[in-house]
Design a protein around this motif. Structure first.
Motif, PDB file in Angstrom:
ATOM      1  N   GLY A   1       0.795  -1.220   0.000  1.00  0.00           N
ATOM      2  CA  GLY A   1       0.000   0.000   0.000  1.00  0.00           C
ATOM      3  C   GLY A   1       0.828   1.270   0.000  1.00  0.00           C
ATOM      4  N   ALA A   2       0.442   2.223  -0.843  1.00  0.00           N
ATOM      5  CA  ALA A   2       1.073   3.542  -0.912  1.00  0.00           C
ATOM      6  C   ALA A   2       0.274   4.549  -0.094  1.00  0.00           C
ATOM      7  CB  ALA A   2       1.155   4.010  -2.369  1.00  0.00           C
ATOM      8  N   GLY A   3       0.940   5.638   0.308  1.00  0.00           N
ATOM      9  CA  GLY A   3       0.217   6.722   0.961  1.00  0.00           C
ATOM     10  C   GLY A   3       0.493   6.841   2.437  1.00  0.00           C
ATOM     11  N   PHE A   4      -0.474   7.418   3.169  1.00  0.00           N
ATOM     12  CA  PHE A   4      -0.263   7.841   4.552  1.00  0.00           C
ATOM     13  C   PHE A   4      -1.402   7.373   5.448  1.00  0.00           C
ATOM     14  CE2 PHE A   4       1.662  10.727   1.568  1.00  0.00           C
ATOM     15  CZ  PHE A   4       2.932  10.954   2.081  1.00  0.00           C
ATOM     16  N   TYR A   5      -1.043   7.036   6.703  1.00  0.00           N
ATOM     17  CA  TYR A   5      -2.036   6.601   7.687  1.00  0.00           C
ATOM     18  C   TYR A   5      -2.632   7.841   8.373  1.00  0.00           C
ATOM     19  CZ  TYR A   5      -4.137   3.376  11.068  1.00  0.00           C
ATOM     20  OH  TYR A   5      -5.019   2.670  11.836  1.00  0.00           O
ATOM     21  N   VAL A   6      -3.229   7.691   9.533  1.00  0.00           N
ATOM     22  CA  VAL A   6      -3.966   8.775  10.176  1.00  0.00           C
ATOM     23  C   VAL A   6      -3.050   9.924  10.600  1.00  0.00           C
ATOM     24  CG1 VAL A   6      -5.833   7.286  10.998  1.00  0.00           C
ATOM     25  CG2 VAL A   6      -3.797   7.643  12.431  1.00  0.00           C
ATOM     26  N   ASP A   7      -3.649  11.072  10.846  1.00  0.00           N
ATOM     27  CA  ASP A   7      -2.935  12.300  11.190  1.00  0.00           C
ATOM     28  C   ASP A   7      -1.948  12.114  12.336  1.00  0.00           C
ATOM     29  OD1 ASP A   7      -2.704  14.904  12.893  1.00  0.00           O
ATOM     30  OD2 ASP A   7      -3.429  15.637  10.964  1.00  0.00           O
ATOM     31  N   ALA A   8      -2.311  11.316  13.324  1.00  0.00           N
ATOM     32  CA  ALA A   8      -1.443  11.117  14.490  1.00  0.00           C
ATOM     33  C   ALA A   8      -0.081  10.546  14.105  1.00  0.00           C
ATOM     34  CB  ALA A   8      -2.128  10.199  15.495  1.00  0.00           C
ATOM     35  N   THR A   9       0.023   9.963  12.904  1.00  0.00           N
ATOM     36  CA  THR A   9       1.289   9.386  12.450  1.00  0.00           C
ATOM     37  C   THR A   9       1.973  10.258  11.399  1.00  0.00           C
ATOM     38  OG1 THR A   9       0.357   8.101  10.599  1.00  0.00           O
ATOM     39  CG2 THR A   9       0.277   7.096  12.788  1.00  0.00           C
ATOM     40  N   HIS A  10       1.382  11.391  11.041  1.00  0.00           N
ATOM     41  CA  HIS A  10       1.969  12.250  10.026  1.00  0.00           C
ATOM     42  C   HIS A  10       3.189  12.981  10.592  1.00  0.00           C
ATOM     43  CE1 HIS A  10      -1.967  12.639   7.467  1.00  0.00           C
ATOM     44  NE2 HIS A  10      -1.610  11.387   7.678  1.00  0.00           N
ATOM     45  N   SER A  11       4.305  12.892   9.910  1.00  0.00           N
ATOM     46  CA  SER A  11       5.515  13.592  10.328  1.00  0.00           C
ATOM     47  C   SER A  11       5.359  15.086  10.054  1.00  0.00           C
ATOM     48  CB  SER A  11       6.717  13.056   9.558  1.00  0.00           C
ATOM     49  OG  SER A  11       6.590  13.362   8.173  1.00  0.00           O
ATOM     50  N   SER A  12       6.261  15.876  10.601  1.00  0.00           N
ATOM     51  CA  SER A  12       6.231  17.318  10.329  1.00  0.00           C
ATOM     52  C   SER A  12       6.405  17.579   8.835  1.00  0.00           C
ATOM     53  CB  SER A  12       7.324  18.021  11.133  1.00  0.00           C
ATOM     54  OG  SER A  12       8.608  17.476  10.841  1.00  0.00           O
ATOM     55  N   GLU A  13       7.194  16.726   8.198  1.00  0.00           N
ATOM     56  CA  GLU A  13       7.383  16.859   6.747  1.00  0.00           C
ATOM     57  C   GLU A  13       6.076  16.611   6.004  1.00  0.00           C
ATOM     58  OE1 GLU A  13      10.108  14.896   3.145  1.00  0.00           O
ATOM     59  OE2 GLU A  13      10.073  13.998   5.140  1.00  0.00           O
ATOM     60  N   THR A  14       5.371  15.560   6.402  1.00  0.00           N
ATOM     61  CA  THR A  14       4.088  15.240   5.763  1.00  0.00           C
ATOM     62  C   THR A  14       3.082  16.359   5.991  1.00  0.00           C
ATOM     63  OG1 THR A  14       4.452  12.863   6.019  1.00  0.00           O
ATOM     64  CG2 THR A  14       2.181  13.586   5.686  1.00  0.00           C
ATOM     65  N   LEU A  15       3.014  16.846   7.219  1.00  0.00           N
ATOM     66  CA  LEU A  15       2.067  17.913   7.552  1.00  0.00           C
ATOM     67  C   LEU A  15       2.312  19.173   6.724  1.00  0.00           C
ATOM     68  CD1 LEU A  15       2.086  17.523  11.441  1.00  0.00           C
ATOM     69  CD2 LEU A  15       0.154  17.021   9.934  1.00  0.00           C
ATOM     70  N   ALA A  16       3.568  19.401   6.347  1.00  0.00           N
ATOM     71  CA  ALA A  16       3.919  20.619   5.604  1.00  0.00           C
ATOM     72  C   ALA A  16       3.721  20.479   4.094  1.00  0.00           C
ATOM     73  CB  ALA A  16       5.368  20.990   5.888  1.00  0.00           C
TER      74      ALA A  16
END
Length: 349
Positions: free
Chosen positions: A124-139
């Motif tokens: 699977g590609a992509g991202f899990y829930v917000d609680a696991t998003h890195s600062s890089e992902t959030l930006a």
């Protein structure tokens, strides 16, 4: 791009859909779920750090997310390999592995497991829930997130040339966060470019699947190539479920084998039993949705493995299919749910 059309992309490369066989559309083979650790009830704190033992297996079943070691599935590669061999012997052909960025995806291990067991594995590609998003992902912007997801499908994930064959599970909370909204939009954009399957981890509210579909549609997603996961713990009202079914996505019942009294993440609900899941699937079949149903176990903690007294990856094939037959679901419909529907979903458009 043309080479992907009509094919399924596994960690070992492209295969024809007819090669998949029976398919579990939502499993994990290696991951770290520590992000969702839930402190034990008062007075039971010491159990969180105790070794997994026969004497605490029932407690572990009821408090799966309150035991730190239980959340480290990545430590059990040998046990998972043995279970995949049993899954293959039971008639299983393919596993869709839903571990994404944020919960320790390991495509190298997935490739190794596929090579050693002969089971097709789709990463699977992509991202899990917000609680696991890195600062890089959030930006990241929607465009940057889109490029990241597409790159994992076209070129390889996590610095390897091992390619993902599905986008997801894309993590959604309730209420949905700004970052998760961006990832959903990016998922839709990447899917429209690639013609690939998508699978969503829905938030824990009966309104969440409707919200997610709306966002995906507005961003240009192909809802007919999208799976909505965890409906067995999300939409309980039959009328509301049938209303959702009309939206056209695949309906996934993926918590087979999960039966406990108290669901920590949503204490107000009664987690259904496997018998109730079978009856709900029978209802959907009777209402004409047999070509939109997929099923799985969503194994993601150690206690779900047979090594620790759990049901394992073969539970549906060995236990649930016989019960489905008893409940009047014919074999050809079961084959549609376990083989034809996954095949239709996983093939690139």
């Amino acid at each position: 791009m043309l080479s992907l059309k009509g094919k399924v992309q596994t960690v070992l490369g492209l295969v024809e859909p007819n090669q998949l066989g029976y398919t579990m559309t939502h499993e994990h083979l290696t991951m770290d779920y520590s992000c969702c650790y839930f402190p034990p009830p008062s007075g039971q704190e010491a159990l969180a750090d105790q070794p997994i033992d026969m004497k605490n297996l029932f407690w572990l079943k009821q408090n799966s997310y309150s035991h730190k070691e239980n959340l480290l599935l990545y430590q059990e590669t040998d046990a998972v390999k043995e279970e995949l061999l049993q899954y293959k012997a039971a008639g299983g052909g393919t596993i869709v592995e839903n571990t994404t960025t944020g919960i320790s995806r390991d495509v190298k291990t997935l490739k190794q497991l596929s090579q050693e067991t002969g089971v097709h594995i789709v990463a699977g590609a992509g991202f899990y829930v917000d609680a696991t998003h890195s600062s890089e992902t959030l930006a990241m912007s929607v465009e940057q997130l889109t490029d990241s997801i597409a790159n994992e499908v076209l070129n390889g994930a996590d610095g390897t040339n091992i390619k993902c064959g599905v986008i997801g599970e894309i993590g959604c909370s309730w209420p949905l966060t700004e970052s998760e909204n961006k990832v959903l939009q990016a998922t839709a954009h990447a899917q429209s470019q690639l013609g690939c399957p998508v699978i969503i981890h829905t938030g824990r509210s009966s309104d969440s699947p409707f919200q997610i579909i709306r966002i995906l549609q507005e961003a240009g997603a192909d809802i007919s190539k999208t799976v909505m996961s965890h409906l067995d713990r999300t939409i309980f009202d039959e009328k509301k479920l049938l209303e959702f079914a009309k939206l056209g996505c695949f309906l996934e019942y993926d918590l087979f084998g999960t039966e406990f009294i108290h669901y920590h993440f949503r204490p107000d609900i009664d987690m259904p039993s496997d018998n109730e899941r079978v009856l709900r699937i029978r209802m959907l079949i009777d209402e004409g949705y047999e070509d939109r149903i997929v099923i799985a176990h969503d194994v993601h903690t150690k206690n779900r493995l047979m090594k620790y007294g759990g049901h394992g990856y073969s539970h549906i094939l060995k236990t649930i299919v016989p019960k489905m037959l008893i409940r009047g679901i014919p074999q050809n419909t079961i084959d549609k749910i376990l083989m034809e529907n996954p095949k239709q979903w996983l093939a690139f458009k």
